[in-house]
Design a protein around this motif. Sequence first.
Motif, PDB file in Angstrom:
ATOM      1  N   ARG A 225     -10.117 -97.282  12.646  1.00  0.00           N
ATOM      2  CA  ARG A 225     -10.561 -95.697  12.629  1.00  0.00           C
ATOM      3  C   ARG A 225     -10.272 -94.786  11.317  1.00  0.00           C
ATOM      4  O   ARG A 225     -11.079 -93.868  11.065  1.00  0.00           O
ATOM      5  CB  ARG A 225      -9.909 -95.049  13.760  1.00  0.00           C
TER       6      ARG A 225
ATOM      7  N   PHE B  59     -20.305 -97.308  26.079  1.00  0.00           N
ATOM      8  CA  PHE B  59     -19.212 -96.957  27.231  1.00  0.00           C
ATOM      9  C   PHE B  59     -20.059 -96.871  28.560  1.00  0.00           C
ATOM     10  O   PHE B  59     -20.889 -96.055  29.027  1.00  0.00           O
ATOM     11  CB  PHE B  59     -18.520 -95.711  26.939  1.00  0.00           C
TER      12      PHE B  59
ATOM     13  N   PHE C 120     -22.396-103.590  17.523  1.00  0.00           N
ATOM     14  CA  PHE C 120     -21.915-104.897  18.281  1.00  0.00           C
ATOM     15  C   PHE C 120     -23.067-105.621  18.829  1.00  0.00           C
ATOM     16  O   PHE C 120     -24.122-105.067  19.222  1.00  0.00           O
ATOM     17  CB  PHE C 120     -21.023-104.745  19.164  1.00  0.00           C
TER      18      PHE C 120
ATOM     19  N   MET D  88     -13.884 -87.384  18.830  1.00  0.00           N
ATOM     20  CA  MET D  88     -12.645 -87.834  17.944  1.00  0.00           C
ATOM     21  C   MET D  88     -12.241 -87.178  16.801  1.00  0.00           C
ATOM     22  O   MET D  88     -11.273 -87.264  16.528  1.00  0.00           O
ATOM     23  CB  MET D  88     -12.711 -89.371  17.854  1.00  0.00           C
TER      24      MET D  88
ATOM     25  N   GLU E 175     -14.989-105.609  23.085  1.00  0.00           N
ATOM     26  CA  GLU E 175     -15.869-104.889  22.010  1.00  0.00           C
ATOM     27  C   GLU E 175     -16.130-103.369  22.529  1.00  0.00           C
ATOM     28  O   GLU E 175     -16.347-102.593  21.801  1.00  0.00           O
ATOM     29  CB  GLU E 175     -17.293-105.471  21.811  1.00  0.00           C
ATOM     30  N   VAL E 176     -16.033-103.123  23.761  1.00  0.00           N
ATOM     31  CA  VAL E 176     -16.032-101.580  24.328  1.00  0.00           C
ATOM     32  C   VAL E 176     -15.127-100.809  23.695  1.00  0.00           C
ATOM     33  O   VAL E 176     -15.046 -99.790  23.330  1.00  0.00           O
ATOM     34  CB  VAL E 176     -16.295-101.475  25.753  1.00  0.00           C
TER      35      VAL E 176
ATOM     36  N   GLN F 246     -13.087-101.767  21.013  1.00  0.00           N
ATOM     37  CA  GLN F 246     -13.214-101.763  19.652  1.00  0.00           C
ATOM     38  C   GLN F 246     -14.236-100.678  19.161  1.00  0.00           C
ATOM     39  O   GLN F 246     -14.120-100.099  18.062  1.00  0.00           O
ATOM     40  CB  GLN F 246     -13.657-103.053  19.102  1.00  0.00           C
ATOM     41  N   ALA F 247     -15.419-100.448  19.900  1.00  0.00           N
ATOM     42  CA  ALA F 247     -16.222 -99.566  19.524  1.00  0.00           C
ATOM     43  C   ALA F 247     -15.724 -98.051  19.409  1.00  0.00           C
ATOM     44  O   ALA F 247     -15.885 -97.451  18.532  1.00  0.00           O
ATOM     45  CB  ALA F 247     -17.575 -99.739  20.408  1.00  0.00           C
ATOM     46  N   ALA F 248     -14.730 -97.973  20.415  1.00  0.00           N
ATOM     47  CA  ALA F 248     -14.182 -96.659  20.486  1.00  0.00           C
ATOM     48  C   ALA F 248     -13.122 -96.577  19.453  1.00  0.00           C
ATOM     49  O   ALA F 248     -13.105 -95.545  18.726  1.00  0.00           O
ATOM     50  CB  ALA F 248     -13.378 -96.671  21.747  1.00  0.00           C
ATOM     51  N   GLU F 249     -12.493 -97.515  19.109  1.00  0.00           N
ATOM     52  CA  GLU F 249     -11.522 -97.633  17.940  1.00  0.00           C
ATOM     53  C   GLU F 249     -12.060 -97.293  16.726  1.00  0.00           C
ATOM     54  O   GLU F 249     -11.840 -96.351  15.952  1.00  0.00           O
ATOM     55  CB  GLU F 249     -10.730 -98.834  17.876  1.00  0.00           C
ATOM     56  N   ILE F 250     -13.309 -98.001  16.333  1.00  0.00           N
ATOM     57  CA  ILE F 250     -13.891 -97.773  15.428  1.00  0.00           C
ATOM     58  C   ILE F 250     -14.557 -96.276  15.077  1.00  0.00           C
ATOM     59  O   ILE F 250     -14.928 -95.828  13.836  1.00  0.00           O
ATOM     60  CB  ILE F 250     -14.897 -98.865  14.748  1.00  0.00           C
ATOM     61  N   LEU F 251     -14.907 -95.854  16.114  1.00  0.00           N
ATOM     62  CA  LEU F 251     -15.449 -94.637  16.049  1.00  0.00           C
ATOM     63  C   LEU F 251     -14.147 -93.301  15.844  1.00  0.00           C
ATOM     64  O   LEU F 251     -14.611 -92.122  16.046  1.00  0.00           O
ATOM     65  CB  LEU F 251     -16.181 -94.061  17.464  1.00  0.00           C
ATOM     66  N   GLY F 252     -13.085 -93.618  15.875  1.00  0.00           N
ATOM     67  CA  GLY F 252     -11.940 -92.741  15.643  1.00  0.00           C
ATOM     68  C   GLY F 252     -10.911 -92.607  16.819  1.00  0.00           C
ATOM     69  O   GLY F 252     -10.015 -91.695  16.562  1.00  0.00           O
ATOM     70  N   ALA F 253     -10.996 -93.365  17.800  1.00  0.00           N
ATOM     71  CA  ALA F 253     -10.067 -93.240  18.887  1.00  0.00           C
ATOM     72  C   ALA F 253      -8.841 -93.980  18.541  1.00  0.00           C
ATOM     73  O   ALA F 253      -8.795 -94.896  18.223  1.00  0.00           O
ATOM     74  CB  ALA F 253     -10.710 -93.687  20.302  1.00  0.00           C
TER      75      ALA F 253
END
Lengths: 361, 292
Positions: free
Chosen positions: A73, A87, A81, A102, B183-184, B186-193
């Motif tokens: 992050r 989500f 992906f 975020m 991946e869901v 990881q998507a959240a993580e790379i978006l800043g979570a």
Amino acid sequence: MARIELINLNKSFGAVQAVKNLNFTIEDGEFVVFVGPSGCGKTTTLRMIAGFEDPTSGEIRIDGRVINDLEPRDRNLGMVFQSHALFPHKNVAQNIEFGLRMKKVPPEERGRRVREVADMVRIGHLLGKMPAQCSGGESQRVALARTLVTNPSTFLLDEPLSSLDAKLRRELRAECDRLHQVLKRTFIFVTHDQEEAMTLADRIVVMRDGEIVQVGSPMEIYSNPVNYFIADFFGSPSMNLVAGEVVRNNGVAHFRSALFDIPLPGRLSSAGTGKGTLGIRPEHVGINIIGKTGTALPVRLVEPLGKDTLLYFDAGTDRAFVAVSEGLDMADTKIGERLTLSLDERRMHLFDEQGLSIRGT
Amino acid sequence: MITRSRRRLISATVRYAILSIWGVVAFFPIYWMVSTSFKPDIQWFAWPPVYFPDPPTLTNYMNVWLGAEQYDQTQYAISSQTPLVSLWNTTVIAFSSTFLAVAFGSVLAYGVSRYRILSEARMFQLLMLRMIPPIVVVAPLSLYYSALGLLDTRIGVIMVYFLTTLPYAVWMTKSFIDEVPREVEQAAEILGASRWRTVFEIVLPLIRSGLVATFLFILILTWSEYLLALIITKTQVSTLPIELSKYQGSTEGRVYGRQAALAVGITIPLMVVGLIIRKHLARGFSFGMIRR
């Protein structure tokens, strides 16, 4: 700004070395495509840049700063992906908004930016829908929008189009290209599809067995493949590759196989004798050109494609020898008919026994 | 010559006949329990059996649950504790131990699923713990508990229930967490979570139905557990299954009507919980709820 440097990068999973001593620099604003067969280490490389895998050794730098120890992050990257990874419990607008939330962007601005990017990738009408109600192409546009909205310095795209059908793939490929031109950001795209690589890339990085095999513009890779593997991998239909040997007749180098006996052009005349493979792209094979002598082969299959016609010849090997003829003039060619072929000697490739290209001097 | 449609009819008839017989066999005890709970005492043992209470009476319920006037007259004063207290004990013990098991179990399961903190072998050993018959451990357990002063306390029962159901909680919630694509997250993580944010905002909502299903499954176990409770409780803390057994002792005789009234009372709360969360149950027990 994002200039990404990979320095002596290694990644092992147990005994398997997925990425071997990678050294490569991606310039700011460049569209780089990593391409290669599955298991070549391209996705692992991308995931190391993203921060989902720790390199076993080596450094990753963004604009000169080592980022190995930064959380995903904190790297200011965006990733799309293969599986879209939306989500499932949030609607499209909430999905896109997530990154802004975020980053603690105030609600009014969030709403404005969500609509902005939704319009940009043409999904404004989907904002209230759930991901399960979106088609594959729509989902991938949502995933793109979700990444776009956070305004990352670099876009990492992990085979984003491979789960879509051919028509959608072309459509979204054009979309990626357009976004790159509009945003002027760094794009790193991973694919196993040579056509995607050819059409999108400023530079292509061909990987195999964890190593970089060749780096170059699409045209360089297409016209001057460094080895047999790349010659075979790029182009559709792929390059004709004929196994045979190089011999010398009265000091003149010849390529000889069961059906061909071709004097090698001057630039390849330095080739040593011994086993070798001759390569020529189908579009560089002339058919029945009057006044030219060549090798006559029987036609095995005719494929009229509309714009061109593909002719498959029996070359006495497993692989047919393919030639392209413009338009549909040759579409009525009879199976078994023998046609004379002439090879454009300026476009001939020769590979030695190890598969390495013999470069003209 | 039997036609196709005729053969289908016969096979359906046979199928439904077998299922109906089985249905009667399976549901009869439940029917008998409910029916007995409404019978006056002379009909409990009557021969030929009385299938429908005549006249139906609430005496059993009044006696057992409310300790009504008839209680002393019929001399069925069996327990030192009224069932309402036991109901409260059971509720506190079952819900808290289940909550603890699911909370700790899902955290552990997340670690197993995402960080592989336990190998396959360790996970199996965890489940193996449950294969030891509880009777084997009750003797040492009661010694420990006596030394620690946990015997006959609610906290003692909660702890032992929590520990014995934890393996189930880990195994069940792990299967739900495994269903959430990496991946869901990881998507959240790379978006800043952050990691915690990802767990609370992405993972937990996605496995909510699974957690509810796990909760109910474990609640059923803790609600009706008998053996461990029998050993580690004495007089201060009694749970409903223990109370139920008291109506069938050597000194008191068989007080069927009262017992049935108590049994109905034990069953209803669980059924109510099940009905409240049935929407989640259907989804929780049908895996693959997330489209990949």
